[in-house]
Design an enzyme around this catalytic site. Structure first.
Site, PDB file in Angstrom:
ATOM      1  N   HIS A  84      39.240  38.496  48.356  1.00  0.00           N
ATOM      2  CA  HIS A  84      38.585  39.786  48.616  1.00  0.00           C
ATOM      3  C   HIS A  84      38.915  40.253  50.030  1.00  0.00           C
ATOM      4  CE1 HIS A  84      36.094  37.531  45.636  1.00  0.00           C
ATOM      5  NE2 HIS A  84      36.316  38.639  44.958  1.00  0.00           N
ATOM      6  N   ASP A 130      38.230  36.539  52.322  1.00  0.00           N
ATOM      7  CA  ASP A 130      37.989  35.158  51.855  1.00  0.00           C
ATOM      8  C   ASP A 130      39.143  34.618  51.012  1.00  0.00           C
ATOM      9  OD1 ASP A 130      37.728  36.578  49.540  1.00  0.00           O
ATOM     10  OD2 ASP A 130      35.661  35.986  49.102  1.00  0.00           O
ATOM     11  N   SER A 187      34.438  42.307  41.394  1.00  0.00           N
ATOM     12  CA  SER A 187      33.897  41.864  42.688  1.00  0.00           C
ATOM     13  C   SER A 187      34.250  42.797  43.847  1.00  0.00           C
ATOM     14  CB  SER A 187      34.415  40.463  43.012  1.00  0.00           C
ATOM     15  OG  SER A 187      35.827  40.433  42.927  1.00  0.00           O
TER      16      SER A 187
END
Ligand SMILES: *[C@@H]1O[C@H](CO)[C@@H](O)[C@H](O)[C@H]1NC(C)=O
Ligand SMILES: *[C@@H]1O[C@H](CO)[C@@H](O)[C@H](O)[C@H]1NC(C)=O
Ligand SMILES: *[C@@H]1O[C@H](CO)[C@@H](O)[C@H](O)[C@H]1NC(C)=O
Ligand SMILES: *[C@@H]1O[C@H](CO)[C@@H](O)[C@H](O)[C@H]1NC(C)=O
Length: 390
Positions: A356, A353, A49
């Site tokens: 991340h 978040d 990610s």
């Protein structure tokens, strides 16, 4: 657990074609290794990610929080699937070369792969298949499909090539192959889902993940790849997610910055094994140019001196997008859900978040890497390739 099962089922439905390729012979080469700086015509990226520019959102939209606002609000002004308020490290690399942002390979609608493709998928592991079967070797399988499609198109006719949005034959040996970061989800899933202790993860999961990365690089080399950037894992022990979920909150678990010592030392064990394996690989794939990026030290430079890079020292471990808890992160009320708050100035936050990072953080990391900081060898692409400022 229902969530985990749902993810596995939806990935299984994708029915990806798996190609088996023989690896090159591993006969040792005693020719001296030399790195020739070259300016790549584009990038081929593999990862998780931290690098995904839209693949997971395209594959499993219902399970992808980054398809919701406020993801993307700083730069794209809409969610693109990036787990960020804006651009990722790989976006800044592309931008500095004047190339379009790397298109996510799995969403080929309107995609232009002439400067490369992004195979990174959020949740991907190097090797461990407990949450998602989309491991690094599967990303490499997909790359091989792209390459075969591109070469076939080039063989068909000149006119087909002229209109093609696929890379040229020469691209595949000149491109920079960015491998990582990848492996972080292997460590995390082993602890959270397989309930392994950190020593167990170090002795079993780490060597398997490192071996999978090296094996994938050998397959890429067999396909003609010559230029590699291997990226280590960053200091995820300093993320709101890790200090919230992995800690019993006893003060002796945390270092002077407030980061979880045990997770950061696990990351360092992984990185040092990966770096040693990459050193060995240099002997096994002659003619390749190999760079190792020390993402851990690069991120620690920021965590240990946030104000130097214009981040808030007080909020260095806090999520910009989140709610509750000590670090503005609650695993049950994550960024992207209704009624979860977002900070007014993401540029002073390191963490976006909980798990991340912000565009501001990724920009700082991209500047480090492009100028050769935290790279081995410390090649400075800004000077040698006359790059645009980012
Ligand atoms: C796929 O790519 C197109 C063109 O870039 C974009 O408009 C669309 O939103 C993407 N779809 C998904 C699900 O990300
Ligand atoms: C393209 O043409 C070359 C030379 O004729 C041949 O060796 C190669 O197998 C062809 N590739 C594909 C994908 O058709
Ligand atoms: C996880 O492992 C610990 C230590 O071995 C054990 O006490 C605990 O019961 C395990 N938890 C689960 C959910 O299996
Ligand atoms: C920090 O912000 C100041 C003022 O906006 C700017 O001049 C400086 O270049 C920034 N430093 C970094 C490392 O971004």
């Amino acid at each position: 657990m229902a969530m985990v099962v749902a993810i596995v089922v939806s990935f299984a439905l994708l029915s990806l074609t798996i190609y088996f390729h023989s690896s090159p012979s591993d006969s040792p080469s005693f020719s001296s290794f030399s790195f020739t700086p070259s300016c790549p015509p584009g990038f081929v990226a593999f990862g998780n990610s931290l690098t995904d520019t839209g693949n997971k959102l395209h594959l499993v939209p219902s399970l992808t929080a980054s398809g919701n606002p406020p993801y993307g609000r700083t730069f794209f002004q809409r969610p693109t699937g990036r787990f960020c308020d804006g651009r990722l490290v790989v976006d800044f690399l592309a931008e500095s070369f004047g190339y379009p942002f790397l298109y996510p390979y799995f969403n080929n609608s309107g995609a232009d792969f002439r400067h490369g493709a992004n195979f990174a998928i959020a949740g991907s592991t190097a090797n461990l298949e407990v949450v998602s079967p989309l491991t690094l070797p599967v990303q490499v399988d997909e790359f091989i499909l792209l390459k075969e499609q591109a070469l076939l198109t080039e063989n068909l006719s000149q006119s087909a090539t002229a209109n093609s949005q696929l890379p040229k034959r020469s691209f595949f040996k000149e491109a920079l192959y960015i491998v990582g970061e990848i492996g972080e989800n292997d460590l995390r899933n082993a602890i959270l889902i397989l309930n392994l202790s950190i020593p167990q993860v170090e002795s079993t999961i780490v060597p398997q993940a490192v071996a999978a990365i090296i094996q994938s690089a050998k397959r890429l080399y067999a396909e003609g790849a010559k230029n590699f950037l291997f990226v280590g894992i960053l200091a995820q022990g300093c993320s709101a997610y890790t200090v919230t979920l992995f800690s019993t909150h006893s003060p002796d678990e945390l270092d002077s910055l407030g980061c979880l010592k045990s997770f950061n030392s696990l990351v360092q064990v992984f990185n040092s094994q990966l770096q040693s394996a990459v050193e060995e690989l240099k002997q096994q794939i002659p003619g390749a140019a190999i760079v190792f990026a020390d993402y851990y030290s690069a991120s620690m430079a920021i965590f240990s001196n946030p104000s130097k890079y214009n981040f808030s020292t007080r909020l260095k471990l806090h999520a910009c997008c989140g709610i509750g808890g000590k670090y503005n992160f609650d695993p049950d009320r994550r960024c992207g859900l209704a009624a979860v708050n977002v900070c007014s100035d993401p540029s002073i936050y390191i963490n976006w978040d909980g798990i991340h990072f912000t565009e501001a953080f990724y920009r700082t990391i991209a500047k480090f890497f492009l100028s050769g900081q935290f790279l081995d060898p410390p090649i400075n692409l800004i000077n040698s390739c006359s790059l645009l400022p980012i």
